[in-house]
Write a protein that holds these residues in place. Structure first.
Motif, PDB file in Angstrom:
ATOM      1  N   GLN A 206       0.752  -1.112  -0.090  1.00  0.00           N
ATOM      2  CA  GLN A 206      -0.035  -0.057  -0.025  1.00  0.00           C
ATOM      3  C   GLN A 206       0.935   1.164   0.072  1.00  0.00           C
ATOM      4  O   GLN A 206       0.427   2.138  -0.626  1.00  0.00           O
ATOM      5  N   GLY A 207       1.885   1.163   0.890  1.00  0.00           N
ATOM      6  CA  GLY A 207       3.024   2.242   0.667  1.00  0.00           C
ATOM      7  C   GLY A 207       2.716   3.553   1.525  1.00  0.00           C
ATOM      8  O   GLY A 207       3.329   4.445   1.303  1.00  0.00           O
ATOM      9  N   VAL A 208       1.845   3.287   2.539  1.00  0.00           N
ATOM     10  CA  VAL A 208       1.352   4.507   3.130  1.00  0.00           C
ATOM     11  C   VAL A 208       2.252   4.803   4.395  1.00  0.00           C
ATOM     12  O   VAL A 208       2.977   5.738   4.823  1.00  0.00           O
ATOM     13  N   ALA A 209       2.417   3.562   5.203  1.00  0.00           N
ATOM     14  CA  ALA A 209       2.941   3.585   6.402  1.00  0.00           C
ATOM     15  C   ALA A 209       4.464   3.914   6.512  1.00  0.00           C
ATOM     16  O   ALA A 209       5.096   3.414   5.591  1.00  0.00           O
ATOM     17  N   GLU A 210       5.170   4.757   7.182  1.00  0.00           N
ATOM     18  CA  GLU A 210       6.368   4.819   7.267  1.00  0.00           C
ATOM     19  C   GLU A 210       7.184   4.362   8.325  1.00  0.00           C
ATOM     20  O   GLU A 210       8.242   3.931   8.274  1.00  0.00           O
ATOM     21  N   PHE A 211       6.215   4.002   9.583  1.00  0.00           N
ATOM     22  CA  PHE A 211       6.824   3.221  10.595  1.00  0.00           C
ATOM     23  C   PHE A 211       6.003   2.117  10.866  1.00  0.00           C
ATOM     24  O   PHE A 211       4.778   1.963  10.489  1.00  0.00           O
ATOM     25  N   CYS A 212       6.550   1.007  11.692  1.00  0.00           N
ATOM     26  CA  CYS A 212       5.919  -0.043  12.330  1.00  0.00           C
ATOM     27  C   CYS A 212       5.928   0.030  13.672  1.00  0.00           C
ATOM     28  O   CYS A 212       7.498  -0.083  14.225  1.00  0.00           O
ATOM     29  N   ASP A 213       5.083  -0.108  14.471  1.00  0.00           N
ATOM     30  CA  ASP A 213       5.208  -0.040  15.972  1.00  0.00           C
ATOM     31  C   ASP A 213       4.465  -1.389  16.666  1.00  0.00           C
ATOM     32  O   ASP A 213       3.765  -1.823  15.994  1.00  0.00           O
ATOM     33  N   VAL A 214       4.934  -1.844  17.806  1.00  0.00           N
ATOM     34  CA  VAL A 214       4.487  -2.950  18.350  1.00  0.00           C
ATOM     35  C   VAL A 214       4.126  -2.666  19.900  1.00  0.00           C
ATOM     36  O   VAL A 214       5.044  -1.741  20.669  1.00  0.00           O
ATOM     37  N   PHE A 215       2.933  -3.310  20.517  1.00  0.00           N
ATOM     38  CA  PHE A 215       2.707  -3.093  21.806  1.00  0.00           C
ATOM     39  C   PHE A 215       3.596  -4.266  22.606  1.00  0.00           C
ATOM     40  O   PHE A 215       2.941  -5.385  22.791  1.00  0.00           O
ATOM     41  N   CYS A 216       4.837  -3.963  22.842  1.00  0.00           N
ATOM     42  CA  CYS A 216       5.664  -5.064  23.327  1.00  0.00           C
ATOM     43  C   CYS A 216       5.470  -4.918  25.062  1.00  0.00           C
ATOM     44  O   CYS A 216       6.070  -4.100  25.587  1.00  0.00           O
ATOM     45  N   VAL A 242       8.717   1.132  19.071  1.00  0.00           N
ATOM     46  CA  VAL A 242       8.371  -0.008  20.176  1.00  0.00           C
ATOM     47  C   VAL A 242       7.504   0.811  21.291  1.00  0.00           C
ATOM     48  O   VAL A 242       8.002   1.909  21.806  1.00  0.00           O
ATOM     49  N   HIS A 243       6.255   0.312  21.840  1.00  0.00           N
ATOM     50  CA  HIS A 243       5.522   0.758  22.905  1.00  0.00           C
ATOM     51  C   HIS A 243       6.456   0.064  24.014  1.00  0.00           C
ATOM     52  O   HIS A 243       6.164  -1.556  23.978  1.00  0.00           O
ATOM     53  N   ALA A 244       7.171   0.561  24.942  1.00  0.00           N
ATOM     54  CA  ALA A 244       8.357  -0.388  25.625  1.00  0.00           C
ATOM     55  C   ALA A 244       8.008  -0.007  27.314  1.00  0.00           C
ATOM     56  O   ALA A 244       7.910   1.002  27.677  1.00  0.00           O
ATOM     57  N   GLU A 245       7.763  -1.120  27.801  1.00  0.00           N
ATOM     58  CA  GLU A 245       7.926  -0.900  29.515  1.00  0.00           C
ATOM     59  C   GLU A 245       6.923   0.035  29.981  1.00  0.00           C
ATOM     60  O   GLU A 245       7.088   0.938  30.675  1.00  0.00           O
ATOM     61  N   GLU A 246       5.613  -0.021  29.374  1.00  0.00           N
ATOM     62  CA  GLU A 246       4.465   0.767  29.926  1.00  0.00           C
ATOM     63  C   GLU A 246       3.788   0.239  31.300  1.00  0.00           C
ATOM     64  O   GLU A 246       3.560   1.179  32.068  1.00  0.00           O
ATOM     65  N   LEU A 247       3.459  -1.203  31.232  1.00  0.00           N
ATOM     66  CA  LEU A 247       2.974  -1.500  32.245  1.00  0.00           C
ATOM     67  C   LEU A 247       3.929  -2.159  33.169  1.00  0.00           C
ATOM     68  O   LEU A 247       3.615  -2.510  34.370  1.00  0.00           O
ATOM     69  N   ALA A 248       4.750  -2.849  32.441  1.00  0.00           N
ATOM     70  CA  ALA A 248       5.862  -3.753  33.299  1.00  0.00           C
ATOM     71  C   ALA A 248       7.108  -4.019  32.658  1.00  0.00           C
ATOM     72  O   ALA A 248       7.134  -3.311  31.357  1.00  0.00           O
ATOM     73  N   HIS A 249       8.081  -4.268  33.069  1.00  0.00           N
ATOM     74  CA  HIS A 249       9.484  -4.062  32.353  1.00  0.00           C
ATOM     75  C   HIS A 249       9.731  -5.509  31.829  1.00  0.00           C
ATOM     76  O   HIS A 249       9.928  -6.569  32.550  1.00  0.00           O
ATOM     77  N   ILE A 250       9.676  -5.775  30.275  1.00  0.00           N
ATOM     78  CA  ILE A 250       9.847  -7.091  29.852  1.00  0.00           C
ATOM     79  C   ILE A 250      10.839  -6.903  28.742  1.00  0.00           C
ATOM     80  O   ILE A 250      11.254  -7.845  28.306  1.00  0.00           O
TER      81      ILE A 250
END
Ligand code: NIG
Ligand code: FE
Length: 420
Positions: A206-216, A242-250
């Motif tokens: 599709q060619g729209v997204a510049e980034f890819c994020d993950v709820f790690c 990266v969604h990182a260490e929001e609720l816990a440290h993993i």
């Protein structure tokens, strides 16, 4: 001579963010914008002699107020349908974010509403939120998908983000986040395989997204699963986040460093080793104090990142769980709750925020030769951005030399732009 787009004159101060990351404060100053870029900045007298306001397409009398770079909001989930205000009440009564999600609420509820919404409804919702952001001084914003969690809806969301970018004065940076949650009735591994084998190739095509994020995150995607998603996305042209260490440290922060992410975001539970790893790898830390505020959680340790020399950015994280489009409110929290100075909070909301979304044309600095994106405050100094908490300190917004918002109202999008 080129046409002069805008002259903003008689400001009490014009604030820039210099190459070294410090603020530059020009007193009794003016800014001239030509061909969308800052052509001159300096004392009002000389600037207005060189660029007379009466010859400019937009003459803005800053009337003793402060002028700052437009805000860059580098982390939002601003495209969604439905309403979750009742979850705000449930959280106040003691329910946790994870309990709500485990009951099929939270992200999963927004997924149901988003899948059921038509494209026009989604576009109209997003444009409304962009209006609010613009009126609050945000001139560039990142928007994630991630409320589709299937190929069709994720592509639809990114298409809507792309259309909003075309139609709205705010610049929109698109991020694919198919790995935002595990859809109802699915196994995590099997869903990650779908993201990797089906969603990422379709999104790349599709060619729209510049980034890819993950709820790690604990109970969502673990580090190996997040790594699989980000490595595959990077191979197909998307830059990891990266969604990182929001609720816990993993270990999401270390993962962000390993895969060369543009940013690691949230970081409420990051350790000192995490800070070092991010700095070493040049990954931008994006702190989201509104999320901690909304969750009643402890805030990220901004000072440790700042002491380590990291380019700390802030964002609203605007989403149904963190319902604020205001970078000014995030700045208030950054100062009061995370111990940042007003100057650090302004740099975090502008230049450093632009770095976190790889916008490298000087956006967020207001230096000569960079985009003419600025906000005139209804106040004499930039300190009023965090100081005037809970209130929009922004009076007038200029994007690329155009006056796009004034007195809390968007000038451009509703009248000029065909929304449907
Ligand atoms: O950044 N943590 C995951 N994503 C969002 C919340 C999204 C939602 O609850 O709808 C966040 O906080
Ligand atoms: Fe988020």
């Amino acid at each position: 001579m080129s046409d002069v787009d805008a002259v903003v004159y008689d400001a009490n101060e014009v604030v820039t963010v210099e190459e070294n990351g410090e603020l530059g404060v020009y007193e009794d100053a003016a800014v001239a914008v030509v061909d969308g870029e800052v052509a001159r900045i300096g004392s009002s007298g000389p600037v207005t002699r060189e660029f007379p306001p009466e010859n400019a397409a937009n003459a803005v009398d800053a009337d003793g107020k402060a002028v700052i770079p437009g805000f860059v909001d580098p982390h939002t989930h601003a495209l969604f349908a439905g309403d979750r205000s009742d979850e705000f009440e449930a959280k106040l009564r003691g329910k946790t974010y994870q309990e709500i999600l485990a009951e099929g609420g939270g992200i999963l509820r927004t997924v149901r509403a988003t899948r059921n919404a038509g494209d026009d409804e989604l576009l109209s919702n997003l444009l409304d939120h962009l209006d609010t952001m613009l009126a609050h001084g945000t001139t560039t914003v990142e928007v994630k998908s991630g409320y589709g969690l299937d190929t069709e809806t994720e592509l639809r969301m990114l298409d809507v983000v792309d259309r909003a970018d075309d139609r709205h004065p705010v610049d929109v940076v698109p991020t694919f986040m198919g790995a935002h949650a595990v859809p109802e009735g699915r196994e995590t591994e099997e869903y990650v395989t779908e993201v990797v084998e089906e969603q990422i190739p379709a999104v790349a095509d599709q060619g729209v997204a510049e980034f890819c994020d993950v709820f790690c995150e604990e109970g969502v995607f673990d580090v190996p699963q997040s790594r699989r998603v980000l490595v595959t996305a990077a191979e197909q042209g998307m830059t990891p986040k990266v969604h990182a260490e929001e609720l816990a440290h993993i270990g999401g922060t270390q993962l962000a460093a390993d895969v060369g992410a543009a940013s690691a975001d949230h970081l409420l539970h990051s350790t000192e080793e995490d800070v070092d790893a991010l700095v070493e790898a040049g990954v931008s830390p994006v702190l989201l104090p509104g999320t901690a505020f909304g969750l009643g959680a402890d805030y990220a340790d901004a000072r440790t990142f700042l002491d380590a020399g990291a380019p700390v950015a802030t964002a609203t994280d605007f989403n149904p769980n963190c319902y604020s489009q205001s970078m000014g409110f995030a700045a208030s929290l950054a100062c009061v709750e995370m111990g940042m100075t007003p100057a650090e909070a302004l740099v975090a909301a502008t230049k450093n925020a632009a770095r976190a979304v790889d916008v490298e044309d000087g956006t967020g600095t207001l230096l000569e030769g960079t985009p003419g994106d600025l906000a005139v405050l209804d106040a004499p100094t930039y300190v009023h951005v965090p100081y005037n908490f809970g209130v929009n300190a922004v009076e007038t917004v200029v994007k690329g030399g155009e006056v796009v918002a004034d007195g809390g109202d968007v000038v451009e999008s509703r009248e000029v732009v065909d929304r449907a």
